[in-house]
Enzyme design. Sequence first.
Site, PDB file in Angstrom:
ATOM      1  N   LYS A  81       0.907  -1.430  -0.076  1.00  0.00           N
ATOM      2  CA  LYS A  81       0.032   0.039   0.021  1.00  0.00           C
ATOM      3  C   LYS A  81       0.692   1.396   0.041  1.00  0.00           C
ATOM      4  O   LYS A  81       1.988   1.251   0.829  1.00  0.00           O
ATOM      5  CB  LYS A  81      -0.864   0.136   1.452  1.00  0.00           C
ATOM      6  N   SER A 156      -9.986   1.645   2.986  1.00  0.00           N
ATOM      7  CA  SER A 156      -9.037   2.386   2.184  1.00  0.00           C
ATOM      8  C   SER A 156      -7.872   1.652   1.362  1.00  0.00           C
ATOM      9  O   SER A 156      -7.419   1.915   0.295  1.00  0.00           O
ATOM     10  CB  SER A 156      -8.295   3.471   3.084  1.00  0.00           C
ATOM     11  N   SER A 180      -9.865  -0.524   7.313  1.00  0.00           N
ATOM     12  CA  SER A 180      -9.362  -0.376   5.879  1.00  0.00           C
ATOM     13  C   SER A 180      -8.692  -1.450   5.325  1.00  0.00           C
ATOM     14  O   SER A 180      -8.227  -1.618   4.112  1.00  0.00           O
ATOM     15  CB  SER A 180      -8.483   0.835   6.062  1.00  0.00           C
TER      16      SER A 180
END
Lengths: 487, 93
Positions: A81, A156, A180
């Site tokens: 990420k 997210s 997330s």
Amino acid sequence: MPFDLLKSDATSIAQAVRDGSVSAETVVSETIKRMAATEPKVGAFLQQDAEGALAQARAIDAARKQGKPVGRLAGVPIAIKDNIHVEGRPTTCASRILDGFIAPYDATVTTRLRAEGAVIVGKTNLDEFAMGSSCENSALKQTRNPWDVTRVPGGSSGGSAAAVAARSALVSLGTDTGGSIRLPGSFCGVVGMKPSYGRVSRYGAIAFASSLDQIGPLSVSVRDSALTLSIMAGRDDHDATSSKRAAPDYVAELAKANIKGLRVGYVPAYFDQCPDKEVAKTCKLGLERLRNLGATLVEVNLPNADHGIEVYYVVASAEASSNLSRFDGVRYGMRADKGNAIANYFATRGAGFGTEVKRRIMLGTYALSAGAYDEYYGRASKVRTLIVNDFVRAFGGCDLIVGPTVPFTAFKAGEKSDPLSMYLCDIYTIPASLAGLCALSLPAGFSKAGLPIGLHLQAPPYAETTLFAAAQALERDLGLDRLAPIA
Amino acid sequence: MDEHTVRHVAKLARLELAEGEIARLAGDLSKITHYIEQMGKLDVRHVEATIHPVVDENAWRPDEIHASFPRDVAVKNAPDKDQGFFKVPPVIE
């Protein structure tokens, strides 16, 4: 047998690379091909590094030929990420304010995974600064759900979930502050795991809300999740919040696992009042399967957990308003130059942050401001205690609490334009974050429309072994075909 | 939350907002704070605050000297720098 990326998981790849039945170079070049085929539709990555990945794969193959150890994730293509540092690569947090920033060091998780032979193929999209539940708050790119590209991947960590669902990486790292990792895991049909608070070092991850943030894996299988966590977990002197408790070998623990007699708690309202009946039904079937596998079901009550959203959006925003004060155009990223240092702060932050990030900074600053502090931050911190106590009480009578990860399946891009309706997506995942529990979303079935449904398993802090044991037993019992059609 | 409060909070947060943003934030934040105020009905008079979920004792480390992050690497990402320092325009003219 020829190598088939789409039928592999990280565990099987690492095994095959170690015993020489497939080369790391083959695995990585197949992954790069897969990425080229899927990315135009999915858009999971903000950066790809085919060249670097191939070079790393060749080095692993060379080391193996010399009889050197190549690691527990040898040759496994992983995605990271883009709020976690990989030295020499940009870390954007999907924000314009970090324009031009190059990570000066590796995050501890990056170092540990690389040392075990994991091959970093790229960095994935996210909601800006990890603030969002659909990945639509990225300032840089729109990521789509591999199961239906008109829908969001969740957020997210949407890019990380979509990459694994598309098999353009076999494992990815996400961060979870209020759901997330688990929410996009649920929407994309992959295993999304949030470790207990303190289990994994956060050194090199950009802080959002420091009393909540954890790094965790998204993966094809439960055993891959256990393997990845085994490598990442454990004390790191660079992160004072990382625990000194010994990190178990979760893979070895899984081999010994037995869920007979496991007490599985559930909150009836999470099923009865779930707005999506297909989600409720699928999750209920998961619960019944656990019982058939030898677990005992126990009704539990979390009376204050319904206030989790309120607490979370105060606490997380307050901590974010403080953490994000470092983005001021002085030390890194973009600077809007007005010729005066104070004017620069205002202009840089005004131009660099997107709408949702501004909203959270404003909410958090307000919650901490004189006059509002007691009623917002002060009160939220106390209600947080009530939620923690609910879990302590509930776990007195059970080992695990199971329910839906999200009240619905992946929604259409652009469908949720109201910020509050987006915040409500995290209703089932937030309480575990507030209490520092470990939790995992396991693909448990599909809606009639063919969208994945995630089952949420929550265990007390540092009870990851229990979580993995139940998740793997159920995963095997379900035997789902979880390859996204990408259409 | 009215626009006056939004302007005040934006000043505290060192955040420049366009006029359109101020109006929109006043609306959004009013809705959000209204939702948050639901927790007001809980009795928390005798409840201690939880500010983090750490379950361990405080962890001490030995007071030893270690190499710190190299200065040239630390300033590398700065938009403006000079001789290992971050360079900013004056605060006071």
